[in-house]
Design an enzyme around this catalytic site. Structure first.
Site, mmCIF file in Angstrom:
data_model
loop_
_atom_site.group_PDB
_atom_site.id
_atom_site.type_symbol
_atom_site.label_atom_id
_atom_site.label_comp_id
_atom_site.label_asym_id
_atom_site.label_seq_id
_atom_site.Cartn_x
_atom_site.Cartn_y
_atom_site.Cartn_z
ATOM 1 N N ASP A 124 23.074 58.415 32.208
ATOM 2 C CA ASP A 124 22.172 59.158 33.104
ATOM 3 C C ASP A 124 20.778 58.535 33.155
ATOM 4 O OD1 ASP A 124 24.025 61.030 33.949
ATOM 5 O OD2 ASP A 124 23.567 62.427 32.324
ATOM 6 N N LYS A 174 29.624 67.451 27.806
ATOM 7 C CA LYS A 174 28.849 66.270 27.394
ATOM 8 C C LYS A 174 28.360 66.335 25.948
ATOM 9 C CE LYS A 174 26.866 65.271 31.957
ATOM 10 N NZ LYS A 174 25.602 64.837 32.590
#
Ligand code: ATR
Length: 281
Positions: A108, A71
């Site tokens: 997220d 990520k």
């Protein structure tokens, strides 16, 4: 449905990748909505990440999710990234644009807040929030809460320095705290979120007394294996409303699916049960 030559292809890259539930989530939606598309797991060694991402436009792949450990590196590789991804310092969703450029997002924070709102009556104006942990997941949660307008956030972490760094990064609404001060900070709080891996299967327990937490506070654990953690069991037993970690995983997948396959997907009990069956298998 049968794939045709026009099938849209997306997927998830990780190293390892076999633990990822994303193929099940997207696969469920593709079937549910009868979409001519496929979502695949890609096991990508970190040294090959850039080459793999750069190959996406050439292969006609519409987009990719990223999981551990990609990520942060993906943020540097993308041609454009949205503000949330830059704030969090990580990209979990890439959309390949028509001109072949890579647009990186972080969903997220969206997933966390959408799940919290779907599963509880929590509102930003209810009062201060206490966040346990200061890693990547905590960054997403803090970004989401600030975006929602929460004005007081206590960040509690084993390593105080990381709590301070996170609080500094987000400015005046955040305050770093030592574990020894948790009990006091809970007294005023309307929301408690565990973002650490404590309480996860094969990890140490999260040992936290909730005596000082108001019974009106919402307790959200982002751990989803087990689904009912000790923290949530304790909170429920004393009358707090609880939110488990599976919903965040499901909601964070929505923006990518909508961008790649052109259909806004829903998080339904059917989807939850489908993933739950796999988690307990
Ligand atoms: P993620 O990206 O999933 O948030 P991370 O960045 O590794 O993962 O962060 C893990 C969090 O869990 C951190 O807040 C970590 O505390 P430290 O910053 O002190 O390492 C917390 N954590 C992990 N194991 C822990 C333990 N045994 N006791 C207390 N906190 C723990």
């Amino acid at each position: 449905m049968m794939l045709t030559g026009k099938a849209k292809v997306a997927g998830v890259m990780g190293w390892p990748i076999s633990h990822s539930r994303s193929p099940m989530v997207h696969g469920y939606w593709l079937r549910e909505y009868g979409i001519d598309g496929v979502y695949l797991p890609f096991s990508v060694d970190p040294i090959n990440l850039e080459a793999a991402l750069r190959a996406l436009p050439a292969l006609g792949i519409v987009g990719i999710n990223l999981t551990v450990p990609h990520k942060e590196a993906a943020l540097e590789i993308c041609d454009y990234v949205d503000d949330t991804a830059r704030w969090i310092g990580a990209v979990n969703t890439i959309i390949v644009q028509n001109d072949g450029s890579l647009f990186g997002r972080n969903t997220d924070a969206f997933g966390f807040i959408e799940n919290l709102k779907a599963e509880s009556s929590w509102q930003a104006a209810d009062g201060p929030a206490v966040i346990l942990g200061a890693g990547g997941a905590a960054r997403a949660v803090v970004a989401a809460l600030i975006g929602e307008g929460v004005t007081e956030i206590c960040i509690v972490n084993r390593t105080f320095e990381r709590a301070r760094a996170l609080a500094d990064a987000f400015g005046g609404n955040c305050q770093p705290l030592d574990w020894s001060d948790v009990s006091e900070s809970l007294r005023q709080s309307a929301l408690l979120v565990n973002t650490t891996m404590l309480g996860m299967t094969e990890q140490p327990r999260l040992d936290l007394a909730l005596d000082t937490l108001p019974s009106t506070a919402v307790v959200n654990d982002i751990v989803y294996a087990p689904l009912e953690t000790d923290l949530l069991r304790l909170a429920a037993a004393r009358g707090n409303s609880i939110v488990d970690g599976l919903g965040m995983l499901l909601h964070q997948a929505r923006p990518g699916f909508a961008a790649w396959f052109g259909h806004e997907p829903d998080v339904t009990p059917g989807l939850r049960n489908h993933i739950l069956a796999d988690l307990i298998a």
